[in-house]
Design an enzyme around this catalytic site. Structure first.
Site, PDB file in Angstrom:
ATOM      1  CG  HIS A   1     -40.602 -11.330  19.278  1.00 15.49           C
ATOM      2  ND1 HIS A   1     -41.906 -11.739  19.429  1.00 15.49           N
ATOM      3  CD2 HIS A   1     -40.657 -10.093  18.705  1.00 15.49           C
ATOM      4  CE1 HIS A   1     -42.727 -10.785  18.989  1.00 15.49           C
ATOM      5  NE2 HIS A   1     -41.994  -9.780  18.539  1.00 15.49           N
TER       6      HIS A   1
ATOM      7  CD  GLN B   1     -36.379 -10.090   4.731  1.00 11.18           C
ATOM      8  OE1 GLN B   1     -35.155 -10.102   4.740  1.00 11.18           O
ATOM      9  NE2 GLN B   1     -37.071  -9.090   4.223  1.00 11.18           N
TER      10      GLN B   1
ATOM     11  CD  GLN C   1     -40.587  -2.686  12.015  1.00  9.02           C
ATOM     12  OE1 GLN C   1     -41.671  -2.213  12.302  1.00  9.02           O
ATOM     13  NE2 GLN C   1     -40.082  -3.704  12.662  1.00  9.02           N
TER      14      GLN C   1
ATOM     15  CB  SER D   1     -47.844 -12.092  13.659  1.00  9.51           C
ATOM     16  OG  SER D   1     -48.454 -10.883  14.079  1.00  9.51           O
ATOM     17  CB  SER D   2     -47.709 -10.073  18.824  1.00  6.62           C
ATOM     18  OG  SER D   2     -46.306 -10.142  18.935  1.00  6.62           O
TER      19      SER D   2
ATOM     20  CG  MET E   1     -44.148  -3.123  19.224  1.00  8.53           C
ATOM     21  SD  MET E   1     -45.525  -2.130  18.612  1.00  8.53           S
ATOM     22  CE  MET E   1     -46.477  -3.380  17.782  1.00  8.53           C
ATOM     23  N   GLY E   2     -43.237  -6.699  22.430  1.00  8.48           N
ATOM     24  CA  GLY E   2     -43.662  -7.692  23.413  1.00  8.48           C
ATOM     25  C   GLY E   2     -44.590  -8.732  22.823  1.00  8.48           C
TER      26      GLY E   2
ATOM     27  CB  VAL F   1     -39.683 -17.750  13.145  1.00  3.78           C
ATOM     28  CG1 VAL F   1     -40.080 -19.051  13.839  1.00  3.78           C
ATOM     29  CG2 VAL F   1     -38.198 -17.465  13.341  1.00  3.78           C
TER      30      VAL F   1
ATOM     31  CD  GLN G   1     -44.713   0.762  16.163  1.00  8.11           C
ATOM     32  OE1 GLN G   1     -43.641   1.169  16.592  1.00  8.11           O
ATOM     33  NE2 GLN G   1     -44.842  -0.455  15.639  1.00  8.11           N
TER      34      GLN G   1
HETATM   35  P1  AMP Z   1     -42.820  -6.652  16.894  1.00 10.41           P
HETATM   36  O1  AMP Z   1     -42.810  -7.081  18.320  1.00 10.41           O
HETATM   37  O2  AMP Z   1     -43.924  -7.247  16.081  1.00 10.41           O
HETATM   38  O3  AMP Z   1     -42.688  -5.160  16.726  1.00 10.41           O
HETATM   39  O4  AMP Z   1     -41.496  -7.265  16.244  1.00 10.41           O
HETATM   40  C1  AMP Z   1     -40.238  -7.037  16.802  1.00 10.41           C
HETATM   41  C2  AMP Z   1     -39.186  -7.607  15.876  1.00 10.41           C
HETATM   42  O5  AMP Z   1     -39.410  -9.021  15.720  1.00 10.41           O
HETATM   43  C3  AMP Z   1     -39.243  -6.991  14.461  1.00 10.41           C
HETATM   44  O6  AMP Z   1     -37.917  -6.823  13.985  1.00 10.41           O
HETATM   45  C4  AMP Z   1     -39.987  -8.043  13.688  1.00 10.41           C
HETATM   46  O7  AMP Z   1     -39.701  -8.034  12.306  1.00 10.41           O
HETATM   47  C5  AMP Z   1     -39.473  -9.318  14.345  1.00 10.41           C
HETATM   48  N1  AMP Z   1     -40.395 -10.426  14.109  1.00 10.41           N
HETATM   49  C6  AMP Z   1     -41.735 -10.439  14.343  1.00 10.41           C
HETATM   50  N2  AMP Z   1     -42.262 -11.608  13.918  1.00 10.41           N
HETATM   51  C7  AMP Z   1     -41.248 -12.338  13.409  1.00 10.41           C
HETATM   52  C8  AMP Z   1     -41.154 -13.632  12.796  1.00 10.41           C
HETATM   53  N3  AMP Z   1     -42.219 -14.411  12.629  1.00 10.41           N
HETATM   54  N4  AMP Z   1     -39.942 -14.056  12.379  1.00 10.41           N
HETATM   55  C9  AMP Z   1     -38.849 -13.270  12.536  1.00 10.41           C
HETATM   56  N5  AMP Z   1     -38.865 -12.042  13.095  1.00 10.41           N
HETATM   57  C10 AMP Z   1     -40.052 -11.578  13.525  1.00 10.41           C
END
Ligand code: AMP
Length: 284
Positions: free
Chosen positions: A37, A148, A153, A185-186, A30-31, A176, A61
């Site tokens: 990411h 993970q 999800q 997290s974003s 989702m950027g 990470v 979502q």
């Molecule tokens: P999102 O942009 O939050 O929808 O995440 C996109 C992808 O990045 C998803 O598969 C998330 O699980 C993964 N992701 C988000 N944060 C992390 C993180 N801290 N470590 C590893 N993968 C992540």
């Protein structure tokens, strides 16, 4: 460094995919890209000839009271990261490219989404599965890279890919974290300075509970739940959304911990909802 090709339309992506030679890895996002990411993109670039990253803040979502409007959209930074990491293609569709007028289908993976975030955010995983299925049909990747960090999800998408014979290998990559343990997290950028100080407490509490399971001393999920609440409330002002012990594949609640499980948690700091999870393997 080869440039990243940017597509906004399905038709452009389709033409590219028809001509693409070699294996394709896909990282849906989702950027507001961060090092979590970036790790997924790096892994895909290492394991495939071509990597597609999608950036799409998926309205389907988000619940009505959630943060769709204020979700960060730092487009130029995201593009730069994809370029830096060697992605071949950045797919950045408008909502109308994904959901044309009168769009009327949805995908629901039964069971795996019943608890945890599925319960707290009704309809959320239907939105996730629907968009990921559409993206997979468009990108047709050999491998799909997920984090993970969003364990439920990842379990839902893995099940969907298997159930619907999508023929994509699902690669789930480790979470990470910041040095203090906070999962990247974003949404972390919503936290105030004070909340940011407290935020690693969520993972700390999960780790302490995982240790309790690993020693073999605690086998009862309810007891682990109490321990978690004690650890978390020692670093108030958390507002717990859920804590639970889940089967890592089916995401069903586990009462007696006699096999590897995943400890699942979500909690609010102010208006920001943070989620995290930790593996716990009991000594048998
Ligand atoms: P999102 O942009 O939050 O929808 O995440 C996109 C992808 O990045 C998803 O598969 C998330 O699980 C993964 N992701 C988000 N944060 C992390 C993180 N801290 N470590 C590893 N993968 C992540």
């Amino acid at each position: 460094m080869a440039g990243v090709q940017i597509f906004k339309k399905n038709s452009e992506l389709r033409d590219w995919r028809l001509k693409a030679v070699g294996s394709v890895g896909f990282v849906p996002t989702m950027g507001a890209l961060h090092a979590g990411h970036a790790a997924l993109i790096e892994r895909s670039v290492a394991e495939n000839d071509l990597t597609v990253v999608s950036v799409f803040v998926n309205p389907m979502q988000f619940g009505p009271a959630e943060d769709l409007g204020r979700y960060p959209r730092p487009w130029e930074k995201d593009e730069a990261l994809c370029r830096l990491k060697g992605a071949a293609t950045l797919y950045w569709p408008e909502p109308s490219d994904i959901y044309p007028p009168f769009f009327s289908s949805q995908v629901e993976v039964l069971g795996v989404g019943d608890h945890w975030c599925g319960r707290s955010r009704p309809g959320h995983f239907i939105g996730v599965s629907t968009v990921v299925l559409k993206l997979l049909m468009r990108v047709k990747p050999n491998r799909l890279y997920l984090g993970q960090k969003d364990a439920q999800q990842a379990a839902i998408i893995t099940k969907m890919v298997a159930d619907l014979d999508l023929g994509t290998e699902v690669v789930v990559c480790p979470t990470v974290r910041e040095l203090d343990g906070l999962a990247l997290s974003s949404r972390n950028q919503y936290l105030t300075a004070k909340e940011r100080e407290i935020a690693p407490g969520l993972h700390r509490a999960l780790r302490l509970c995982a240790k309790g399971v690993q020693t073999g001393l605690i086998k009862d999920s309810k007891a682990i739940g109490q321990l978690f609440q004690e650890h978390l409330s020692s670093s108030s002002p958390w507002r717990l959304d859920y804590f639970g012990v889940a089967d890592p594949v089916t995401m069903q609640p586990v009462e007696l911990i006699d096999k590897p499980v995943r400890l699942m948690a979500a909690a609010f700091l102010g208006t920001t909802r943070l989620i995290d999870n930790e593996a716990a393997n009991p000594r048998i």
